[in-house]
Design an enzyme around this catalytic site. Structure first.
Site: not given
Ligand code: TPP
Ligand code: MG
Lengths: 88, 553
Positions: B47, B109-110, B159, B464
């Site tokens: 979803e 439920f749900q 529902k 990052m």
């Molecule tokens: C749902 C979610 N969880 C955690 C984060 C924190 N976060 C920001 S960038 C990142 C790393 C992303 O890794 P990747 O997709 O491999 O991208 P890269 O920076 O390596 O290009 C994280 C964990 C986020 N922005 N969103």
């Protein structure tokens, strides 16, 4: 600062909850609240006193954005809140 | 007709062509009604992806995106998507099934209180208590979603209401397509803005996502042509003026270009157009554009003077305001200074080393102009490289999760964007971390043969976060290693999607050709330097003039 707002809103499900949630999330803590649904049942008026470091205008703009809110008026501003905080 | 039928009729009346969703118990009456409609339903595999796909569709098309989910876990899975659309002001209507009204509040439920759970991340929401209200609620939901500052609206449909039968004659007529008027800016403020413009010697336009929302790109471009003022943009302002326009200095802020940040720090007048002084943009707020007076054009009064006091607030229709502000300015000296900076700091793309250089890959990808290109991003370093190194000629073509920064947004958003623009080349740029957050949508690409191209930049890390640990946490690396990634190309093939892996710089051109020419979906797995960082970077809490730059040779 301590602000008292008079807020009139559509008396729809959750309208007051939205107002209170928005105030809390924007760092206005609740001091007192009185709310009544008017006779027609369609409108609710609330008098809300909150405390915050932020401006009254900030709260009002945020509340005004809510779809059910018809009007927000700043009823009173009290500066005493600052002393309260330092006294604690 | 029952409530579910009325819902579908009301959606048809709104001109809805496509719905992204996932069925379940409480929403079964609605899925039953779908059998009899021409409105297309796309079955996603989670979803969250339904919400992101609806958002991608809305952002690429300018229409309202629609998604469905069932009660309970279906509804909670939507929440991230609602929040994403809320923070980026994207018009969406989400319909959730709910347990029957008599069961609500009994821990059935749900049953979850999705109305309460979602309250802080929707523009507005409804619980349908009476089937007779349903068609009006739908019309109102669409009107709220697209008016003023757009946003997501939730309709929770119990529902029993969906099953309740009514005579059509008892219902109010289906309405649709109402629109809220945007206020006209005040003449007094506009005149003041003109005076400030005329008096300024070093003006900068700071354009944000509000330009896209207002559909004011053309007016912004005309204003820039008439006045000759250099432009910086936010992440969501990218494309508001053409990325290759000589006066465009690129993105400002934490990962902004040097020319953008330095020019803003120097300017004497900042013309904020549909921008909100977000912390990723301003750096240390007190030192942001310290010498500038501010004209703030915005459709949303609550954004004006929220974080930075505007010397001249102009609330109302951005188009009208921009049209009123045309004038000839005498700012040659300033403009040449900005342009000299732009030339000085231009990226050369001849990075040392053998790894594929992601910024170069992206720059090459966006330079091939033979097909209308849309890029949807995930979140991380790769997202910033897209913002820095791809050029866009319209804001709708760059679809990135800005306010929420949701990893997992890119692939489902691209599904929506491709349905909005069947003829365009839609590319998702993802990372090895992000892609795993909604990888199941490869099955959606396969099922509908959606020709989205998925580029996965594999740096074997949550890059990052790794970069921040390197720079701000003394190289104490904590839970960022992804060196045991699955083989993404093989993974795609398991979904029935062709894939290639690019290990070598020499193979980049071929990969980009394949992206251009492959008729169906494709995954391109690109190995990049695990130590590559995003530059420049304004450290958190610092002024935008204090940018860090690449140090490693
Ligand atoms: C749902 C979610 N969880 C955690 C984060 C924190 N976060 C920001 S960038 C990142 C790393 C992303 O890794 P990747 O997709 O491999 O991208 P890269 O920076 O390596 O290009 C994280 C964990 C986020 N922005 N969103
Ligand atoms: Mg990565």
């Amino acid at each position: 600062m301590r602000y008292t707002f008079d807020i009139s809103m559509k008396n729809s499900e959750g309208a007051l909850e939205r107002v209170l949630g928005r105030l809390r999330q924007r760092s206005f803590s609740l001091c007192s609240l009185k709310a009544d649904s008017l006779e027609s049942g369609k409108e609710m008026v609330a008098r809300v006193t909150v405390e915050s470091e932020r401006s009254a205008e900030y709260a009002m703009k945020q509340i005004d954005k809510l779809y059910d809110v018809a009007r927000v008026v700043l009823n009173e501003v009290v500066e005493e809140a600052k002393q309260d905080v330092s006294a604690k | 007709m029952n409530g579910a039928g009325i819902l579908i009729k009301a959606l048809e009346a709104e001109g809805v062509e496509i719905i992204f969703g996932y069925p379940g118990g409480a929403i079964m009456p609605v899925y039953d009604a779908l059998v009899d409609t021409k409105v297309r339903h796309i079955l996603v595999r989670h979803e969250q992806a339904a919400a992101h796909a609806a958002e991608g569709y809305a952002r690429a098309s300018g229409k309202v995106g629609v998604c469905f989910a069932t009660s309970g876990p279906g509804a909670t899975n939507l929440v991230t998507g609602l929040a994403n659309a809320f923070l980026d002001s994207v018009p969406m209507v989400a319909v959730t099934g709910q347990v029957a009204a008599p069961l609500m509040g009994t821990d059935a439920f749900q049953e979850v209180d999705i109305y309460g759970i979602s309250m802080p991340v929707v523009k507005h929401s409804f619980i349908v208590r009476d089937v007779k209200d349903l068609s009006d609620i739908v019309a109102e939901a669409f009107q709220i979603a697209r008016s003023g500052r757009p946003g997501p609206v939730l309709i929770d449909l119990p529902k029993d209401v969906a099953l309740a039968e009514v005579e059509l004659s008892e219902l109010p007529e289906f309405r649709g397509g109402r629109k809220e008027a945007v206020p006209r800016p005040e003449a007094r403020q506009l005149n003041q803005a003109r005076e400030m413009l005329a008096a300024s010697r070093k003006p900068i336009v700071y354009a944000g996502g509000g330009v896209r929302i207002a559909g004011a790109s053309e007016q912004l471009r005309n204003f820039v042509e008439a006045t000759g003022i250099p432009v910086v943009t936010t992440l969501h302002g990218i494309g508001a003026v053409a990325g290759d326009h000589p006066l465009c200095l690129g993105m400002l802020g934490m990962h902004g270009s040097k020319e953008a940040n330095l020019s803003v720090q120097d300017c004497d007048l900042l013309i904020a157009v549909g921008a909100r002084f977000d912390d990723r943009v301003t750096g240390k707020l007190a030192e942001f554009a310290p010498e500038a007076r501010v004209i703030h054009l915005d459709g949303d009064p609550s954004e004006v003077s929220k974080l930075r006091a505007a010397d001249c607030p102009v609330v109302g229709n951005i188009k009208t305001s921009l049209n009123f502000l045309h004038m000839e300015l005498f700012i040659e000296e300033w403009v040449s200074k900005c342009l000299a900076r732009k030339a000085e700091f231009a990226c050369s793309y001849d990075a040392p080393g053998d790894f594929v250089y992601a910024p170069g890959f992206l720059n090459q990808l966006s330079s091939t102009k033979d097909r209308d290109l849309h890029i949807c991003c995930d979140v991380g370093q790769h997202q910033m490289w897209v913002a820095q190194h791809c050029k866009f000629d319209a804001p709708r073509k760059h679809i990135s999760s800005g306010g929420l920064g949701t990893m997992g947004f890119g692939l489902p958003a691209a599904v929506g964007a491709q349905f909005a623009n069947p003829e365009s080349l839609v590319v998702t740029v993802s990372g090895d971390g992000s892609i795993m957050m909604n990888i199941q949508e490869l099955a959606t690409l396969k099922r509908y043969n959606i020709p989205v191209k998925v580029v996965v930049f594999d740096n074997q890390a949550l890059g990052m976060v790794r970069q921040w640990q390197e720079l701000f946490f003394n190289e104490r690396y904590s839970e960022v290693d992804l060196s045991d990634n699955p083989d993404f190309a093989e993974l795609a093939k398991a979904f029935g999607i062709p894939a290639i892996t690019v290990n070598d710089r020499a193979d980049v051109a071929g990969a980009i050709d394949k992206i251009q020419s492959e008729p169906g979906p494709l995954l391109v797995h690109v190995m990049i330097d695990p130590r590559q960082n995003v530059w420049p970077l304004v450290p958190p809490g610092r002024a935008n003039s204090e940018m860090l730059e690449e140090t490693r040779a």
